[in-house]
Design an enzyme around this catalytic site. Sequence first.
Site, PDB file in Angstrom:
ATOM      1  N   SER A  53      46.328  29.192  48.115  1.00 26.54           N
ATOM      2  CA  SER A  53      45.975  29.039  49.527  1.00 26.54           C
ATOM      3  C   SER A  53      45.310  30.299  50.055  1.00 26.54           C
ATOM      4  CB  SER A  53      47.227  28.718  50.345  1.00 26.54           C
ATOM      5  OG  SER A  53      47.737  27.451  50.024  1.00 26.54           O
ATOM      6  N   LYS A  95      47.251  12.568  43.102  1.00 29.07           N
ATOM      7  CA  LYS A  95      46.119  12.389  44.014  1.00 29.07           C
ATOM      8  C   LYS A  95      44.911  13.179  43.545  1.00 29.07           C
ATOM      9  CE  LYS A  95      48.702  11.377  48.265  1.00 29.07           C
ATOM     10  NZ  LYS A  95      48.959  11.797  49.667  1.00 29.07           N
ATOM     11  N   GLU A 107      53.000  36.297  44.311  1.00 26.99           N
ATOM     12  CA  GLU A 107      52.927  36.458  45.754  1.00 26.99           C
ATOM     13  C   GLU A 107      54.311  36.752  46.340  1.00 26.99           C
ATOM     14  OE1 GLU A 107      53.047  32.762  48.294  1.00 26.99           O
ATOM     15  OE2 GLU A 107      51.915  31.948  46.589  1.00 26.99           O
ATOM     16  N   HIS A 155      47.135  22.658  39.314  1.00 28.72           N
ATOM     17  CA  HIS A 155      48.158  23.379  40.068  1.00 28.72           C
ATOM     18  C   HIS A 155      49.052  22.381  40.799  1.00 28.72           C
ATOM     19  CE1 HIS A 155      50.204  26.172  42.620  1.00 28.72           C
ATOM     20  NE2 HIS A 155      49.706  25.609  43.701  1.00 28.72           N
ATOM     21  N   ASN A 171      57.818  24.122  42.388  1.00 30.93           N
ATOM     22  CA  ASN A 171      56.603  24.931  42.486  1.00 30.93           C
ATOM     23  C   ASN A 171      56.925  26.382  42.138  1.00 30.93           C
ATOM     24  OD1 ASN A 171      54.100  25.927  43.029  1.00 30.93           O
ATOM     25  ND2 ASN A 171      54.076  25.386  45.198  1.00 30.93           N
ATOM     26  N   THR A 181      60.049  21.531  48.318  1.00 31.46           N
ATOM     27  CA  THR A 181      58.875  21.876  47.517  1.00 31.46           C
ATOM     28  C   THR A 181      58.959  23.301  46.968  1.00 31.46           C
ATOM     29  OG1 THR A 181      57.595  22.630  49.442  1.00 31.46           O
ATOM     30  CG2 THR A 181      57.432  20.296  48.840  1.00 31.46           C
ATOM     31  N   SER A 229      46.692  22.199  54.280  1.00 28.29           N
ATOM     32  CA  SER A 229      46.728  22.746  52.926  1.00 28.29           C
ATOM     33  C   SER A 229      46.302  21.713  51.891  1.00 28.29           C
ATOM     34  CB  SER A 229      48.136  23.264  52.607  1.00 28.29           C
ATOM     35  OG  SER A 229      48.134  24.026  51.420  1.00 28.29           O
ATOM     36  N   CYS A 252      49.029  31.310  45.200  1.00 26.08           N
ATOM     37  CA  CYS A 252      49.333  30.810  43.850  1.00 26.08           C
ATOM     38  C   CYS A 252      48.262  31.145  42.816  1.00 26.08           C
ATOM     39  CB  CYS A 252      49.516  29.294  43.895  1.00 26.08           C
ATOM     40  SG  CYS A 252      50.785  28.746  45.049  1.00 26.08           S
TER      41      CYS A 252
END
Length: 493
Positions: A384, A275, A103, A266, A348, A179, A228, A137
């Site tokens: 996303s 999480k 991207e 991811h 990332n 990030t 997100s 991504c």
Amino acid sequence: VRGKPRPRMSTPFNVSNSASRPKHVGIHAMEVYFPKNAVAQGELEKHAGVSKGKFTIGLGQQNMAFAGVEEDINSIMMTAMQSLFEKYQISPLDIGRLEVGTETLIDKSKSVKTTLVGLLNAHGNYDVEGVDNINACYGGTAALLNTVSWVESSAYDGRYGLVVCGDIAVYEDGPARPTGGCAAVAMLIGPDAPIHLTGIRASHMEDAYDFYKPNLDSEYPVVFGHDSNICYMRALDGCYRRYAQKFEREFGEAFTLASVDNVILHSPYNKLVKKSGARMLYNDFVRYPELPIFQGEEHGAVLDKLRDLPQEKSYSHKELETTFASLARPMYTTKVEMGCRLPSELGNSYTASCYTGLLSLIDSYATTLQHAVGKRVLMFSYGSGLAATMFNLEIRGDITHIARVCDLQNRLRHRRFYTPEQFSQTLLERELRYNQKNYENPQPADGTLWPGTFYLAKNDEFGRRSYKRVGDDTIVKTNAPQLVANPAAWSKL
């Protein structure tokens, strides 16, 4: 640089029997490139004036890779691709499809693939299908699935497919900047692979504006962080539920996290991965509340309250999150954590994120002397906007050659760490350079880039980019020795 076409040699795989489709299609070889530049998240905490642990514990990130002004998306992918050819002794003539996932756009028309194909043209190979895949991504996974489908199709001509995915993830100064990250991964795809993509997969697609890049004059995205995270979890729920249903229809047995050996998720940042593991366990609870893991007295009363919780309320339910984080902790240690080393060290890498996780897992198998053959690895890829797919990998052959070639531990140790001030200055320079043309980059100082790294040498007045390689004066030597793919020799690497 165009070289003289070489005589076509026999293809790596026999396709003379058209009645027999290629089987066990998957990944034969992998290579990763990440910049030598790094900044410690602990130092970024001090620089930002936030509490100790906000990035290292709150995000779960340890360090972050970043690219200098002399690197762009073309150069980092060229480095990964050329390194794979050289380390595994792969002939550029043996590539029949080249797909890119990214991207990080530097041109609104010309694909990154058309720059990378120069590495094949230099050896006389112009017959190469595939272009770029773009959706946040998710593009790397789209490229992988497309390439696997090509090998499995009637159009397959017996050559390897090559997938190259990666990004330079940068954010404007603010809470999202820690990030970021950078990496590119190259993967060699063909039949009878040691890492097999099995048949079952499930996807979840929606129209969402959680993370996007409408400002075409800037590298920086527009991010709605809370939205997100919820989009990510909703996509995970949809993929996991559908994957389980398809698995159960095909095999006639219940599917839960106990059905797989490892999970790669991811990874925008490691806390979200933790999480997500807990969220998958919650999905097991919704479908099979009678499982032994949910029968303990410690969480019994809470689980009783959560049985009939509407799905939309579950995304912001703190007691649910805390309860399943506790229940999932052993599962995270045994199934997820082994795939988190590179994402937590590099940050990332967007389209390459899942595949830096897979390389971390392969390295973990090797360093812990685990027998990998037979392992089942569940992959979750998210982009996303949004697009997500869950699929399964089966380790069916020796993969220690990948761990040896990638040499992750050694490469991570030899990075060059910079101060947060130097990191911020580099991003400022990239920001100012983003829309410029008609400039040249000097040869990088010794030790600033890894040996063999490609870098942007010139961007002329028309925006035409040309590249050089550290230790070389040209993009590709036309008299480079011809390499021949020899998987049998990889065990000696």
